[in-house]
Design a protein around this motif. Structure first.
Motif, PDB file in Angstrom:
ATOM      1  N   ALA A  37       0.703  -1.241   0.079  1.00 23.04           N
ATOM      2  CA  ALA A  37       0.094  -0.034  -0.070  1.00 23.04           C
ATOM      3  C   ALA A  37       0.876   1.608   0.221  1.00 23.04           C
ATOM      4  N   ALA A  38       2.018   1.061   0.714  1.00 21.82           N
ATOM      5  CA  ALA A  38       2.983   2.317   0.305  1.00 21.82           C
ATOM      6  C   ALA A  38       3.442   2.685  -0.157  1.00 21.82           C
ATOM      7  N   LEU A  51      -0.979   5.359 -13.841  1.00 21.78           N
ATOM      8  CA  LEU A  51      -0.283   4.590 -14.706  1.00 21.78           C
ATOM      9  C   LEU A  51       0.961   2.994 -13.846  1.00 21.78           C
ATOM     10  N   GLU A  52       1.524   3.651 -13.500  1.00 20.35           N
ATOM     11  CA  GLU A  52       2.563   3.552 -12.620  1.00 20.35           C
ATOM     12  C   GLU A  52       2.779   2.468 -11.429  1.00 20.35           C
ATOM     13  N   ALA A  53       1.334   2.940 -10.966  1.00 19.85           N
ATOM     14  CA  ALA A  53       1.064   2.239  -9.585  1.00 19.85           C
ATOM     15  C   ALA A  53       0.026   1.195  -9.681  1.00 19.85           C
ATOM     16  N   ASP A  54      -0.507   1.118 -11.099  1.00 19.57           N
ATOM     17  CA  ASP A  54      -1.357  -0.091 -11.454  1.00 19.57           C
ATOM     18  C   ASP A  54       0.221  -0.854 -12.437  1.00 19.57           C
ATOM     19  N   LEU A  55       0.917  -0.636 -12.541  1.00 21.00           N
ATOM     20  CA  LEU A  55       1.660  -1.305 -13.355  1.00 21.00           C
ATOM     21  C   LEU A  55       2.864  -1.951 -12.403  1.00 21.00           C
ATOM     22  N   ASP A  57       1.568  -2.977  -9.545  1.00 23.60           N
ATOM     23  CA  ASP A  57       0.011  -4.450  -8.458  1.00 23.60           C
ATOM     24  C   ASP A  57      -0.171  -5.340 -10.032  1.00 23.60           C
ATOM     25  N   ALA A  58       0.631  -5.318 -10.891  1.00 17.17           N
ATOM     26  CA  ALA A  58       0.826  -5.814 -12.529  1.00 17.17           C
ATOM     27  C   ALA A  58       1.984  -6.768 -12.598  1.00 17.17           C
ATOM     28  N   LEU A  59       2.725  -6.243 -11.792  1.00 20.76           N
ATOM     29  CA  LEU A  59       4.232  -6.678 -12.147  1.00 20.76           C
ATOM     30  C   LEU A  59       4.172  -7.389 -10.914  1.00 20.76           C
ATOM     31  N   ARG A  60       3.629  -7.527 -10.050  1.00 18.74           N
ATOM     32  CA  ARG A  60       3.676  -8.593  -8.893  1.00 18.74           C
ATOM     33  C   ARG A  60       3.215  -9.802  -8.980  1.00 18.74           C
ATOM     34  N   THR A  61       2.139 -10.009  -9.573  1.00 14.76           N
ATOM     35  CA  THR A  61       1.489 -11.292  -9.884  1.00 14.76           C
ATOM     36  C   THR A  61       2.292 -11.515 -11.400  1.00 14.76           C
ATOM     37  N   ASP A  62       3.022 -10.746 -12.432  1.00 13.94           N
ATOM     38  CA  ASP A  62       3.378 -11.340 -13.213  1.00 13.94           C
ATOM     39  C   ASP A  62       4.705 -12.411 -13.084  1.00 13.94           C
ATOM     40  N   VAL A  94      18.301 -10.986 -25.296  1.00 11.72           N
ATOM     41  CA  VAL A  94      18.608 -11.485 -23.752  1.00 11.72           C
ATOM     42  C   VAL A  94      18.551 -11.329 -22.523  1.00 11.72           C
ATOM     43  N   PRO A  95      18.565 -12.804 -22.043  1.00  6.34           N
ATOM     44  CA  PRO A  95      17.507 -11.928 -20.664  1.00  6.34           C
ATOM     45  C   PRO A  95      18.170 -10.235 -20.305  1.00  6.34           C
ATOM     46  N   ALA A  96      17.344  -9.324 -19.856  1.00  9.70           N
ATOM     47  CA  ALA A  96      17.987  -8.679 -18.698  1.00  9.70           C
ATOM     48  C   ALA A  96      16.608  -8.023 -17.842  1.00  9.70           C
ATOM     49  N   LEU A  97      17.494  -6.680 -17.131  1.00 13.96           N
ATOM     50  CA  LEU A  97      16.545  -6.418 -16.375  1.00 13.96           C
ATOM     51  C   LEU A  97      16.353  -5.230 -16.703  1.00 13.96           C
ATOM     52  N   ALA A  98      14.744  -4.743 -16.745  1.00 13.55           N
ATOM     53  CA  ALA A  98      13.817  -2.920 -16.197  1.00 13.55           C
ATOM     54  C   ALA A  98      14.242  -2.394 -15.172  1.00 13.55           C
ATOM     55  N   LEU A  99      14.450  -2.168 -15.247  1.00 16.27           N
ATOM     56  CA  LEU A  99      14.370  -0.864 -13.998  1.00 16.27           C
ATOM     57  C   LEU A  99      13.136   0.548 -14.257  1.00 16.27           C
ATOM     58  N   ALA A 100      12.277  -0.362 -13.506  1.00 16.16           N
ATOM     59  CA  ALA A 100      10.735   1.351 -13.634  1.00 16.16           C
ATOM     60  C   ALA A 100       9.738   0.164 -13.578  1.00 16.16           C
ATOM     61  N   PRO A 101       8.896   0.848 -12.797  1.00 17.68           N
ATOM     62  CA  PRO A 101       9.316   3.402 -12.473  1.00 17.68           C
ATOM     63  C   PRO A 101      10.628   2.902 -10.972  1.00 17.68           C
ATOM     64  N   VAL A 102      10.787   4.032 -11.137  1.00 15.85           N
ATOM     65  CA  VAL A 102      11.768   4.784  -9.911  1.00 15.85           C
ATOM     66  C   VAL A 102      10.869   6.022  -9.742  1.00 15.85           C
ATOM     67  N   ALA A 103      10.207   6.109  -8.085  1.00 15.54           N
ATOM     68  CA  ALA A 103       9.609   6.920  -7.903  1.00 15.54           C
ATOM     69  C   ALA A 103       9.992   7.845  -6.553  1.00 15.54           C
ATOM     70  N   THR A 104       9.179   8.641  -5.987  1.00 12.88           N
ATOM     71  CA  THR A 104       9.648   9.422  -5.180  1.00 12.88           C
ATOM     72  C   THR A 104       8.746  10.056  -4.555  1.00 12.88           C
ATOM     73  N   LEU A 105       8.660  10.080  -3.102  1.00 14.78           N
ATOM     74  CA  LEU A 105       7.255  11.410  -2.647  1.00 14.78           C
ATOM     75  C   LEU A 105       8.022  12.394  -2.966  1.00 14.78           C
ATOM     76  N   PRO A 106       7.294  12.854  -3.740  1.00 11.57           N
ATOM     77  CA  PRO A 106       7.828  14.801  -4.206  1.00 11.57           C
ATOM     78  C   PRO A 106       8.140  15.565  -2.675  1.00 11.57           C
TER      79      PRO A 106
END
Length: 134
Positions: A37-38, A51-55, A57-62, A94-106
């Protein structure tokens, strides 16, 4: 919280400032289930749309989700103030890592990524996990 040196003046024996600097200690750690939640709140605050928050959440189950590679930063008081996520992807097959999203509180935190110039950077078309919608 105290810094890792245990010294309020961060090891500077000549520092005459008596201000307790332990209030600026930040901690990063892997996200836990209790942080979901945080993490969503941080992403909602950091971006103009959900969209990023939804992403996240979706990635957690992927299948692209890698346990232990969703990181949070805690402010001095212990609340989650930033989030960075690494998930599986492919670059031209080729297997790799995606860094996204990166977020901070304003106005709360800053995150930095240091790239090792001696390591090769993959080139090509990135194949993102399905939740990215790309």
């Amino acid at each position: 919280m105290t810094d890792t040196t245990g010294d309020k003046n961060h090891g500077d024996k000549n520092n005459t400032d008596s201000t307790d600097r332990t209030d600026s200690v930040w901690r990063t750690r892997p996200e836990t289930a209790a942080d979901a939640a945080a993490v969503r709140s941080v992403n909602l605050a950091a971006f103009e749309t959900p969209l990023e928050a939804d992403l996240v959440d979706a990635l957690r189950t992927d299948a692209s989700w890698l346990p232990g590679l969703s990181y949070v930063a805690e402010g001095p008081e212990g609340s989650v103030t930033a989030h960075a996520l690494l998930t599986r992807c492919e670059v031209d097959g080729v297997p790799a890592l995606a860094l996204a999203p990166v977020a901070t509180l304003p106005d709360e935190a800053m995150m930095a990524l240091v790239l090792d110039a001696s390591a090769p950077v993959p080139q090509g078309t990135i194949a993102y996990p399905a939740p990215f919608g790309i």
